[in-house]
Scaffold this active site. Structure first.
Site, PDB file in Angstrom:
ATOM      1  N   GLU A 168       0.900  -1.105   0.284  1.00  0.00           N
ATOM      2  CA  GLU A 168      -0.011   0.439  -0.151  1.00  0.00           C
ATOM      3  C   GLU A 168       0.969   1.794  -0.321  1.00  0.00           C
ATOM      4  O   GLU A 168       0.623   2.553   0.646  1.00  0.00           O
ATOM      5  CB  GLU A 168      -1.170   0.306   1.239  1.00  0.00           C
ATOM      6  CG  GLU A 168      -1.803  -0.988   1.242  1.00  0.00           C
ATOM      7  CD  GLU A 168      -3.025  -1.217   2.183  1.00  0.00           C
ATOM      8  OE1 GLU A 168      -3.786   0.452   2.586  1.00  0.00           O
ATOM      9  OE2 GLU A 168      -3.805  -2.376   2.004  1.00  0.00           O
TER      10      GLU A 168
HETATM   11  C1  LIG Z   1       2.715  -9.686   0.260  1.00  0.00           C
HETATM   12  C2  LIG Z   1       2.116  -8.554  -0.734  1.00  0.00           C
HETATM   13  C3  LIG Z   1       1.039  -7.910  -0.867  1.00  0.00           C
HETATM   14  C4  LIG Z   1       0.498  -7.159  -2.121  1.00  0.00           C
HETATM   15  N1  LIG Z   1      -0.790  -7.006  -1.918  1.00  0.00           N
HETATM   16  C5  LIG Z   1      -1.285  -6.292  -3.525  1.00  0.00           C
HETATM   17  C6  LIG Z   1      -1.923  -6.126  -3.930  1.00  0.00           C
HETATM   18  O1  LIG Z   1      -3.134  -6.561  -3.536  1.00  0.00           O
HETATM   19  N2  LIG Z   1      -2.515  -5.095  -5.043  1.00  0.00           N
HETATM   20  C7  LIG Z   1      -1.561  -4.333  -5.238  1.00  0.00           C
HETATM   21  O2  LIG Z   1      -1.760  -3.631  -6.425  1.00  0.00           O
HETATM   22  N3  LIG Z   1       0.409  -4.743  -5.148  1.00  0.00           N
HETATM   23  C8  LIG Z   1       0.363  -5.652  -4.198  1.00  0.00           C
HETATM   24  N4  LIG Z   1       1.373  -5.395  -3.571  1.00  0.00           N
HETATM   25  C9  LIG Z   1       2.721  -4.908  -3.990  1.00  0.00           C
HETATM   26  C10 LIG Z   1       3.150  -3.574  -3.370  1.00  0.00           C
HETATM   27  O3  LIG Z   1       1.917  -2.067  -3.093  1.00  0.00           O
HETATM   28  C11 LIG Z   1       4.737  -3.525  -4.125  1.00  0.00           C
HETATM   29  O4  LIG Z   1       5.128  -4.677  -3.419  1.00  0.00           O
HETATM   30  C12 LIG Z   1       5.114  -2.079  -3.083  1.00  0.00           C
HETATM   31  O5  LIG Z   1       4.131  -1.265  -3.558  1.00  0.00           O
HETATM   32  C13 LIG Z   1       6.127  -1.951  -3.868  1.00  0.00           C
HETATM   33  O6  LIG Z   1       6.425  -1.944  -4.933  1.00  0.00           O
HETATM   34  P1  LIG Z   1       8.269  -3.063  -4.901  1.00  0.00           P
HETATM   35  O7  LIG Z   1       8.228  -4.020  -4.702  1.00  0.00           O
HETATM   36  O8  LIG Z   1       8.056  -3.445  -7.046  1.00  0.00           O
HETATM   37  O9  LIG Z   1       9.056  -1.962  -4.772  1.00  0.00           O
HETATM   38  P2  LIG Z   1       9.964  -0.931  -5.801  1.00  0.00           P
HETATM   39  O10 LIG Z   1       9.473   0.207  -5.943  1.00  0.00           O
HETATM   40  O11 LIG Z   1      11.116  -1.990  -6.597  1.00  0.00           O
HETATM   41  O12 LIG Z   1      10.851  -0.456  -4.278  1.00  0.00           O
HETATM   42  C14 LIG Z   1      12.385  -0.987  -4.144  1.00  0.00           C
HETATM   43  C15 LIG Z   1      13.060  -0.194  -2.739  1.00  0.00           C
HETATM   44  O13 LIG Z   1      13.249   1.057  -3.215  1.00  0.00           O
HETATM   45  C16 LIG Z   1      12.304   1.782  -2.961  1.00  0.00           C
HETATM   46  N5  LIG Z   1      12.437   3.323  -3.829  1.00  0.00           N
HETATM   47  C17 LIG Z   1      11.519   2.660  -4.946  1.00  0.00           C
HETATM   48  N6  LIG Z   1      11.330   3.930  -5.829  1.00  0.00           N
HETATM   49  C18 LIG Z   1      11.730   5.027  -5.010  1.00  0.00           C
HETATM   50  C19 LIG Z   1      12.594   5.956  -5.377  1.00  0.00           C
HETATM   51  N7  LIG Z   1      11.866   7.193  -5.924  1.00  0.00           N
HETATM   52  N8  LIG Z   1      12.906   6.810  -4.157  1.00  0.00           N
HETATM   53  C20 LIG Z   1      13.645   6.477  -2.938  1.00  0.00           C
HETATM   54  N9  LIG Z   1      13.100   4.798  -2.773  1.00  0.00           N
HETATM   55  C21 LIG Z   1      12.613   4.603  -3.690  1.00  0.00           C
HETATM   56  C22 LIG Z   1      11.165   1.067  -2.033  1.00  0.00           C
HETATM   57  O14 LIG Z   1      10.987   2.243  -0.810  1.00  0.00           O
HETATM   58  C23 LIG Z   1      11.520  -0.251  -1.878  1.00  0.00           C
HETATM   59  O15 LIG Z   1      12.212   0.115  -0.272  1.00  0.00           O
HETATM   60  C24 LIG Z   1       2.157  -6.449  -2.289  1.00  0.00           C
HETATM   61  C25 LIG Z   1       2.898  -7.101  -2.126  1.00  0.00           C
HETATM   62  C26 LIG Z   1       3.380  -7.883  -1.426  1.00  0.00           C
HETATM   63  C27 LIG Z   1       4.921  -7.736  -0.729  1.00  0.00           C
END
Ligand SMILES: Cc1cc2nc3c(=O)[nH]c(=O)nc-3n(C[C@H](O)[C@H](O)[C@H](O)COP(=O)(O)OP(=O)(O)OC[C@H]3O[C@@H](n4cnc5c(N)ncnc54)[C@H](O)[C@@H]3O)c2cc1C
Length: 577
Positions: A389
């Site tokens: 979220e």
């Molecule tokens: C168990 C689980 C349930 C989920 N349920 C849903 C769901 O129901 N629906 C849905 O749509 N999604 C869902 N998600 C996805 C979740 O919302 C994403 O994992 C989350 O938004 C982060 O995206 P990412 O994992 O690709 O991380 P990334 O975006 O790749 O980020 C990796 C790291 O880099 C940091 N980062 C990224 N960009 C920047 C920036 N510009 N500046 C500084 N730091 C940055 C992030 O904070 C993080 O620490 C779920 C994920 C999990 C693990």
């Protein structure tokens, strides 16, 4: 109390103004809802108490059995926020958040299953649905005949949600949807998907669609094998040439990104309630364990280092609950501008929960590490809250950049006015914005913004809040002047500002709650809550002053240089062999 505050408490605070009416009095739950919740609490106990072995078994298996999901349906867990007119319970944000707080103390996977349905899965329908769409879907969503999921994340689009590649092409009155979403909570059990797709090839031009599992071309993967909330369903969802009628569009074509953000903002009190509930459970377990476990001839609860942990856990939980309830109250009053506060409640409560579950495990020692006991699962289940979220990093950027954007506008206006002042001083000063007047006020010692509503006994804490608020306004101003447009690239500075804002909102919420407690119960009965405030206020003051001091005096460049070096080498280079 202001019925519909025009601008949010924190955005105003960053402009140097304390709008007390937004946070005083501390929001209270309606009596009818209190009664419903008391019943719900009893019913949860009858239904779920004593089923720990089942929850553990399902955590290991990584799945909730269909019979239990049926029990959830029969209990009404999918009807919480759906309006009564469509067969739901019509809970306010406050009652909803509180319900998840109770439920999570039995099992977080069950809570996420119900929460993803109500907080994000079907919330688009609640916020943007047409009457026809509501009539069509709400009755079945309320009974749980269909369960909802929210589909935004993709392999290449996590935090950068605007980069989604799933797309929908218009074909007559229909749209043909193609793409893949990943990590979708409830993916394996949902029949109703709120899906975000690009609708004209341009990045950011996104539309929200309602997609149902019975549409040809919708498929889901097996459940992901996860660290925590293991029994909740997390899957990919694929769309291969799925034909979606125009009646299934949520909101306007091209405005889907706004729909997604509003859904996430509006649902945050569910996540916050879950975090508070888990903290309460951790405190219950840790205190019992600390009294029962004897070492060196005494219960470990007698030792200062254990007391220190428990005391801090109590303060973290009280502050988190104050923040989450405040945001729920603000939403329930019909405010439209609460995104910053909602983001703060998510960051604050998820991090407080992480520290709390870690300390609970530490108090339990080796027992904490054993799967037979609840502590390790509590930590595994807690961790996700800082990631999904909106990650806490992205939310911190959002919190601080929103404030700086507001102040940036005011500064531009100030620059214009100052130009006028030089040409025509009388006319120029006459149109000085409120912000500029307050700036002049700070500099000259006039126009100090004060908090007048807290109970008189809390004056010392109110003074700290006022002082920190002046620091906040000065910090925003200082950071903006120092970095200008470059601020977007200055994340160390942005984080500092976000941390100051998070602390100050939490302090305002705790002052408001304790003030209400004194007024309602009297000084003696509220004495312990005043102690909590005293500890929390001291922590906030130290952190805010520290963060303020680091705006100009910091090691940011050194840290960046070390990070760049480590990333270039992709390892730690100083092996001491
Ligand atoms: C168990 C689980 C349930 C989920 N349920 C849903 C769901 O129901 N629906 C849905 O749509 N999604 C869902 N998600 C996805 C979740 O919302 C994403 O994992 C989350 O938004 C982060 O995206 P990412 O994992 O690709 O991380 P990334 O975006 O790749 O980020 C990796 C790291 O880099 C940091 N980062 C990224 N960009 C920047 C920036 N510009 N500046 C500084 N730091 C940055 C992030 O904070 C993080 O620490 C779920 C994920 C999990 C693990």
């Amino acid at each position: 109390m202001t019925e519909k505050p025009e601008i949010s408490f924190m955005r105003s605070l960053c402009l140097g103004e304390i709008i007390e009416d937004i946070v005083f009095p501390f929001p209270k739950m309606k009596d009818e809802e209190k009664a419903t919740l008391a019943q719900l609490r009893d019913s949860f106990a009858t239904w779920l108490k004593g089923r720990d072995a089942d929850f553990r078994k399902w955590d290991v298996a990584g799945e909730l059995p269909p019979e239990f999901i049926q029990e959830m349906r029969e209990f009404g867990l999918f009807s919480l926020v759906i309006p009564e007119a469509y067969g739901g319970l019509g809970f306010s944000s406050t009652a909803y958040s509180r319900t998840l707080q109770e439920l999570v103390q039995y099992d977080p996977s069950v809570t996420i299953t119900a929460g993803a349905h109500s907080s994000i899965g079907m919330r688009g329908l609640l916020l943007y649905g047409t009457e026809a769409q509501k009539q069509r879907f709400f009755p079945k969503l309320a009974t749980g005949e269909i369960i909802a999921a929210f589909c935004l994340t993709e392999p290449g689009a996590g935090s950068d949600a605007a980069a989604i590649k799933t797309h929908a092409e218009k074909q007559g009155d229909d749209w043909i949807l193609n793409g893949e979403k990943i990590w979708i909570t409830n993916g394996g059990i949902a029949d109703f998907f709120t899906v975000f797709a690009r609708t004209d090839g341009k990045q950011g031009h996104v539309t929200a669609f309602i997609v149902t599992r019975d549409m040809p071309g919708v498929t889901t993967s097996p459940h992901e094998d996860k660290m925590g909330i293991r029994a909740s369903s997390t899957t990919s969802v694929r769309f291969d040439n799925v034909k979606v009628g125009k009646d299934n569009i949520l909101g306007e074509v091209g405005k889907g990104f706004k729909v997604a953000m509003r859904i996430l903002n509006s649902g945050r009190t569910g996540l916050g309630g879950g975090c508070v509930g888990m903290m309460k459970k951790a405190i219950g377990l840790a205190t019992k364990q600390a009294k029962e476990r004897r070492q060196f001839g005494r219960p470990i609860a007698d030792y200062g280092l254990i007391k220190q942990k428990i005391g801090h856990m109590v303060v973290e939980c009280y502050a988190s609950e104050s923040v989450v309830n405040m945001v729920a109250g603000i939403i329930d009053r019909g405010s439209e501008d609460y995104a910053v506060e909602a983001a703060i409640s998510k960051v604050f409560s998820s991090e407080a929960l992480w520290r709390t579950s870690d300390e609970a495990l530490q108090i339990a020692g080796g027992v904490g590490y054993m799967r037979e006991y609840p502590y390790e699962r509590m930590m595994r289940d807690s961790r996700i809250n800082r990631i999904f979220e909106g990650t806490n990093e992205i939310l911190r950027l959002f919190i601080a950049l929103t404030a700086m954007n507001d102040v940036g506008h005011q500064l531009k206006e100030m620059a214009k006015v100052l130009g006028n002042v030089l040409v025509d001083p009388i006319k120029g000063f006459g149109v000085l914005s409120d912000y500029a007047k307050r700036r002049v006020g700070y500099a000259t010692g006039y126009g100090r913004t004060e908090m007048t509503k807290p109970h008189a006994d809390l004056k010392a804490f109110t003074n700290v809040f006022e002082e920190c608020t002046r620091n906040l306004a000065a910090a925003v101003d200082r950071i903006l002047r120092k970095h200008g447009k470059e601020i977007v690239e200055k994340q160390f500075a942005t984080r500092r500002l976000a941390d100051i804002m998070i602390d100050l909102f939490a302090l305002a919420c705790v002052i408001s709650r304790v003030s209400g407690a004194i007024e309602e119960k009297g000084q003696e009965a509220a004495a312990k809550e005043v102690e909590i405030l005293e500890v929390f206020c001291g922590q906030v003051a130290r952190r805010v002053r520290g963060n303020f001091g680091k705006i100009d005096d910091n090691d940011d460049e050194l840290i960046k240089s070390l990070a760049d070096h480590a990333c270039a080498e992709e390892r730690f280079v100083w092996d001491n062999l």
